[in-house]
Design a protein around this motif. Structure first.
Motif, PDB file in Angstrom:
ATOM      1  N   ASP A  64       0.746  -1.253   0.137  1.00  0.00           N
ATOM      2  CA  ASP A  64       0.070   0.078   0.068  1.00  0.00           C
ATOM      3  C   ASP A  64       0.870   1.186   0.179  1.00  0.00           C
ATOM      4  OD1 ASP A  64      -2.308  -1.230  -0.089  1.00  0.00           O
ATOM      5  OD2 ASP A  64      -2.614  -1.160   2.271  1.00  0.00           O
ATOM      6  N   GLY A  65       2.366   0.928  -0.160  1.00  0.00           N
ATOM      7  CA  GLY A  65       3.015   2.440  -0.001  1.00  0.00           C
ATOM      8  C   GLY A  65       3.070   3.038   1.163  1.00  0.00           C
ATOM      9  N   ILE A  66       2.887   2.202   2.242  1.00  0.00           N
ATOM     10  CA  ILE A  66       3.048   2.981   3.635  1.00  0.00           C
ATOM     11  C   ILE A  66       4.485   2.798   4.397  1.00  0.00           C
ATOM     12  CG2 ILE A  66       1.927   3.287   5.859  1.00  0.00           C
ATOM     13  CD1 ILE A  66      -0.024   3.795   3.634  1.00  0.00           C
ATOM     14  N   ILE A  67       4.810   1.731   4.109  1.00  0.00           N
ATOM     15  CA  ILE A  67       6.368   1.516   4.528  1.00  0.00           C
ATOM     16  C   ILE A  67       7.201   1.082   3.756  1.00  0.00           C
ATOM     17  CG2 ILE A  67       5.448   0.820   6.982  1.00  0.00           C
ATOM     18  CD1 ILE A  67       6.000  -2.057   6.544  1.00  0.00           C
ATOM     19  N   LYS A  68       8.514   1.066   3.918  1.00  0.00           N
ATOM     20  CA  LYS A  68       9.497   0.676   2.846  1.00  0.00           C
ATOM     21  C   LYS A  68      10.314  -0.441   3.528  1.00  0.00           C
ATOM     22  CE  LYS A  68      11.959   4.975   3.321  1.00  0.00           C
ATOM     23  NZ  LYS A  68      12.035   6.263   2.669  1.00  0.00           N
ATOM     24  N   ARG A  69      10.816  -1.491   2.771  1.00  0.00           N
ATOM     25  CA  ARG A  69      11.680  -2.398   3.156  1.00  0.00           C
ATOM     26  C   ARG A  69      13.039  -2.439   2.715  1.00  0.00           C
ATOM     27  NH1 ARG A  69      12.828  -7.572   1.378  1.00  0.00           N
ATOM     28  NH2 ARG A  69      12.861  -9.305   3.056  1.00  0.00           N
ATOM     29  N   LYS A  70      13.945  -2.283   3.361  1.00  0.00           N
ATOM     30  CA  LYS A  70      15.449  -2.233   2.861  1.00  0.00           C
ATOM     31  C   LYS A  70      16.267  -3.199   3.307  1.00  0.00           C
ATOM     32  CE  LYS A  70      18.661   1.359   1.968  1.00  0.00           C
ATOM     33  NZ  LYS A  70      19.248   2.839   2.040  1.00  0.00           N
ATOM     34  N   VAL A  71      16.961  -4.021   2.436  1.00  0.00           N
ATOM     35  CA  VAL A  71      17.675  -5.425   2.691  1.00  0.00           C
ATOM     36  C   VAL A  71      19.090  -4.621   2.613  1.00  0.00           C
ATOM     37  CG1 VAL A  71      18.185  -7.483   2.191  1.00  0.00           C
ATOM     38  CG2 VAL A  71      15.770  -6.523   1.879  1.00  0.00           C
ATOM     39  N   TYR A  72      19.954  -5.058   3.773  1.00  0.00           N
ATOM     40  CA  TYR A  72      21.273  -4.393   3.773  1.00  0.00           C
ATOM     41  C   TYR A  72      22.249  -5.602   3.348  1.00  0.00           C
ATOM     42  CZ  TYR A  72      19.674  -0.040   5.652  1.00  0.00           C
ATOM     43  OH  TYR A  72      19.256   1.065   5.873  1.00  0.00           O
ATOM     44  N   THR A  73      21.934  -7.101   3.480  1.00  0.00           N
ATOM     45  CA  THR A  73      22.771  -7.909   3.343  1.00  0.00           C
ATOM     46  C   THR A  73      22.230  -8.867   2.252  1.00  0.00           C
ATOM     47  OG1 THR A  73      21.907  -9.230   5.272  1.00  0.00           O
ATOM     48  CG2 THR A  73      24.105  -7.866   5.512  1.00  0.00           C
ATOM     49  N   SER A  74      23.233  -9.742   1.491  1.00  0.00           N
ATOM     50  CA  SER A  74      22.605 -10.516   0.595  1.00  0.00           C
ATOM     51  C   SER A  74      22.690 -12.121   1.068  1.00  0.00           C
ATOM     52  CB  SER A  74      23.332 -10.585  -0.698  1.00  0.00           C
ATOM     53  OG  SER A  74      24.720 -10.778  -0.588  1.00  0.00           O
ATOM     54  N   LYS A  75      23.671 -12.272   2.121  1.00  0.00           N
ATOM     55  CA  LYS A  75      23.695 -13.651   2.609  1.00  0.00           C
ATOM     56  C   LYS A  75      23.383 -13.461   3.984  1.00  0.00           C
ATOM     57  CE  LYS A  75      26.027 -15.898  -0.834  1.00  0.00           C
ATOM     58  NZ  LYS A  75      25.986 -17.375  -1.319  1.00  0.00           N
ATOM     59  N   PRO A  76      22.820 -14.747   4.473  1.00  0.00           N
ATOM     60  CA  PRO A  76      22.456 -14.775   6.143  1.00  0.00           C
ATOM     61  C   PRO A  76      23.565 -14.525   6.834  1.00  0.00           C
ATOM     62  CG  PRO A  76      21.426 -16.820   4.630  1.00  0.00           C
ATOM     63  CD  PRO A  76      22.410 -15.955   3.949  1.00  0.00           C
ATOM     64  N   PRO A  77      23.394 -14.027   8.041  1.00  0.00           N
ATOM     65  CA  PRO A  77      22.107 -13.472   8.579  1.00  0.00           C
ATOM     66  C   PRO A  77      21.805 -12.184   7.842  1.00  0.00           C
ATOM     67  CG  PRO A  77      24.191 -12.916  10.074  1.00  0.00           C
ATOM     68  CD  PRO A  77      24.453 -13.835   8.904  1.00  0.00           C
ATOM     69  N   LEU A  78      20.379 -12.193   7.436  1.00  0.00           N
ATOM     70  CA  LEU A  78      19.986 -11.145   6.746  1.00  0.00           C
ATOM     71  C   LEU A  78      19.717  -9.934   7.945  1.00  0.00           C
ATOM     72  CD1 LEU A  78      17.095 -12.528   4.428  1.00  0.00           C
ATOM     73  CD2 LEU A  78      19.590 -11.894   4.055  1.00  0.00           C
ATOM     74  N   LYS A  79      19.693  -8.578   7.011  1.00  0.00           N
ATOM     75  CA  LYS A  79      19.442  -7.563   7.966  1.00  0.00           C
ATOM     76  C   LYS A  79      18.396  -6.575   7.101  1.00  0.00           C
ATOM     77  CE  LYS A  79      21.388  -3.245   9.950  1.00  0.00           C
ATOM     78  NZ  LYS A  79      22.630  -2.290  10.287  1.00  0.00           N
ATOM     79  N   VAL A  80      17.314  -6.726   7.558  1.00  0.00           N
ATOM     80  CA  VAL A  80      16.228  -5.863   7.085  1.00  0.00           C
ATOM     81  C   VAL A  80      15.532  -4.681   7.938  1.00  0.00           C
ATOM     82  CG1 VAL A  80      13.764  -6.300   5.767  1.00  0.00           C
ATOM     83  CG2 VAL A  80      15.467  -7.886   5.734  1.00  0.00           C
ATOM     84  N   GLU A  81      15.348  -3.777   7.134  1.00  0.00           N
ATOM     85  CA  GLU A  81      14.850  -2.581   7.903  1.00  0.00           C
ATOM     86  C   GLU A  81      13.644  -2.160   7.488  1.00  0.00           C
ATOM     87  OE1 GLU A  81      18.750  -0.493  10.214  1.00  0.00           O
ATOM     88  OE2 GLU A  81      17.762   0.572   8.543  1.00  0.00           O
ATOM     89  N   TYR A  82      12.598  -1.713   8.161  1.00  0.00           N
ATOM     90  CA  TYR A  82      11.627  -1.353   7.905  1.00  0.00           C
ATOM     91  C   TYR A  82      11.239   0.216   8.490  1.00  0.00           C
ATOM     92  CZ  TYR A  82      10.064  -5.999   6.792  1.00  0.00           C
ATOM     93  OH  TYR A  82      10.045  -7.344   6.518  1.00  0.00           O
ATOM     94  N   SER A  83      10.698   1.146   7.478  1.00  0.00           N
ATOM     95  CA  SER A  83      10.431   2.508   7.959  1.00  0.00           C
ATOM     96  C   SER A  83       9.229   3.134   7.024  1.00  0.00           C
ATOM     97  CB  SER A  83      11.791   3.284   7.707  1.00  0.00           C
ATOM     98  OG  SER A  83      12.125   3.489   6.244  1.00  0.00           O
TER      99      SER A  83
END
Lengths: 114, 114
Positions: A64-83
């Motif tokens: 719905d365009g309310i939040i964005k998802r940003k992935v910082y790493t390509s291999k585990p452990p993943l780091k994903v931030e929401y804002s």
DNA sequence: CGGGATCCGCCTAGATACTG
DNA sequence: CAGTATCTAGGCGGATCCCG
């Protein structure tokens, strides 16, 4: 008749509820209203939500365009931030007033008489 | 942990959503925010809701102390009016901000870009 | 770590018919 | 007029296991 993201609503209020309604979405937005959080940080703020449900709600908020998802790493452990997106930030006053009313109720600011 | 009417909520925002959440309650409150309405008047404002659903939502709003139900006649045809309680009126700013956001979205006031 | 896959219960809400 | 009764469906959200 109001339209948003292909869905139709009979009232301006129901359109908003279609976006932030449900058991968890306002809680997510409340925690994201002033900061970026990782998936597990969100889980710690909301211990009673299941992984699946949190995941699904985050996805629909992203669609719905309310939040964005940003992935910082390509291999585990993943780091994903929401804002919040800029569009999502327009919801802050709405979420804030929803949260404020909840606080007021438990603080018994309001009398429950007719 | 927040409590209201015997139910527990993990967040102040979810408490409010427990009271005004669901598909129809904010729509009812939106129409009652500045006036008293009879059952059939509400139905005309919300043509797509079923009788049963409107009835159930009105009842839960009444149980939560948000609206009051006043019966004016003892014999059919009945006259029943619904209006906000003083406690329910504290929700007006919340409902208004929810409605305003819905209006803003359809008026495309906000840009949908990140 | 951040999810996806699968299975399932329950509750919300709709459709329709009927009543004080 | 203002609901109730009954039946039903759809989907929201929970539980658990699994994976890159």
């Amino acid at each position: 008749m109001y339209k948003f993201k292909g869905k139709e609503y009979p009232c301006c209020a129901s359109l908003t509820m279609g976006v932030i309604g449900g058991k968890w979405k306002t809680v997510i937005l409340f925690h994201l209203r002033d900061k970026t959080l990782r998936y597990n940080e969100l889980r710690k703020e909301m211990p009673s939500v299941t992984e699946r449900t949190l995941s699904l709600q985050l996805k629909t908020l992203e669609e719905d365009g309310i939040i964005k998802r940003k992935v910082y790493t390509s291999k585990p452990p993943l780091k994903v931030e929401y804002s919040l997106t800029d569009f999502g930030k327009t919801l802050i006053p709405v979420v804030q007033s929803i949260a404020d009313w909840g606080v007021s109720v438990v603080e018994e600011k309001y009398e429950m008489i007719d």
